[in-house]
Design an enzyme around this catalytic site. Structure first.
Site, short mmCIF file in Angstrom:
data_model
loop_
_atom_site.label_atom_id
_atom_site.label_comp_id
_atom_site.label_asym_id
_atom_site.label_seq_id
_atom_site.Cartn_x
_atom_site.Cartn_y
_atom_site.Cartn_z
N GLY A 188 -16.53 5.12 -3.86
CA GLY A 188 -15.76 6.08 -4.66
C GLY A 188 -14.27 5.82 -4.53
O GLY A 188 -13.85 4.70 -4.21
N CYS A 189 -13.47 6.82 -4.76
CA CYS A 189 -12.02 6.69 -4.69
C CYS A 189 -11.59 6.19 -3.31
O CYS A 189 -11.98 6.77 -2.29
CB CYS A 189 -11.36 8.03 -4.99
SG CYS A 189 -9.56 8.01 -4.87
N PHE A 190 -10.80 5.12 -3.27
CA PHE A 190 -10.46 4.56 -1.96
C PHE A 190 -9.56 5.47 -1.13
O PHE A 190 -9.46 5.30 0.08
CB PHE A 190 -9.85 3.15 -2.07
CG PHE A 190 -8.80 2.92 -3.12
CD1 PHE A 190 -7.97 3.93 -3.58
CD2 PHE A 190 -8.63 1.64 -3.65
CE1 PHE A 190 -6.99 3.68 -4.52
CE2 PHE A 190 -7.65 1.38 -4.60
CZ PHE A 190 -6.84 2.41 -5.04
#
Length: 216
Positions: A44-46
């Protein structure tokens, strides 16, 4: 009351796509790279992944970036289109004498929902896919074993869709993405998504001993 609900919903529905940093992290780091090993994965979003792993004892560096695509030196805007084939990932430098590959995998599967295909919550697109990059066959087998262990634990309801791919290239993300949560804890996405995830992580993994790693 309706106004309060609208505000709460707006926070819940934000995604990391299009969010900007008002306080870029510019510090550099120096570390002894001898005897460190590296692992690259995306969940997902880093910002979420980086924000948690940097607190683990034994993790010496955490860098947000892009891997798995076909374009050299991709930008964040290009990756967000989903057309470059890259995933948002973090590359972790860790000391195997302090923390094991298996423990890192356990944390990885805890931090995101590996049953969601090409998304994590409201972050939708192939750039948010669950993916593990391996350097050789031995490491691939360890990653596959870690997935089976996590899947059989019942932590997440459903079949895992995590992708396994041979590591080829890691492209560090723009400087403002590095240490993003630390620099922007009150940004809407951070306060609504990243912060609660990190708090849950700290509560669950307190026994590992938190020791802040260094961002890029």
């Amino acid at each position: 009351m309706n106004k309060i609900l609208v505000i709460l919903m707006s926070l819940i529905l934000v995604s990391c796509n299009g969010q900007e940093s008002k306080k870029p992290l510019t510090k550099n780091h120096k570390m002894n790279q001898q005897n460190l090993e590296y692992i690259t994965f995306g969940g997902g979003c880093f910002w979420c992944v980086e924000g948690a792993f940097q607190y683990l004892k034994g993790v010496e560096s955490v860098v947000s970036g892009y891997s798995g695509g076909h374009k050299n030196n991709p930008t964040y805007e290009e990756v967000c289109t989903g057309e470059t084939g890259h995933a948002e990932v973090v590359q972790i430098g860790y000391d195997p004498k302090v923390i094991s590959y298996e423990k890192l995998m356990d944390v990885f599967f805890f931090l995101h929902d590996p049953t969601q295909l090409n998304r994590q919550g409201n972050d939708i697109g192939t750039q948010y896919r669950s993916i593990i990059f391996y350097k050789d066959v031995a490491e691939k087998l360890k990653a596959e074993a870690a997935l089976k262990t996590s899947e059989s634990s019942g932590r997440w309801n459903g079949k895992y869709v995590t992708e396994f791919k041979k590591f080829e290239k890691f492209w560090p993300a723009e400087q403002y993405h590095q240490g993003y949560y630390e620099a922007n804890p009150n940004q809407p996405y951070c306060s609504a998504v990243v912060g609660p995830k990190i708090a849950k992580f700290k509560k669950h993994y307190g026994e590992l001993g938190m020791l802040k790693a260094t961002a890029l």
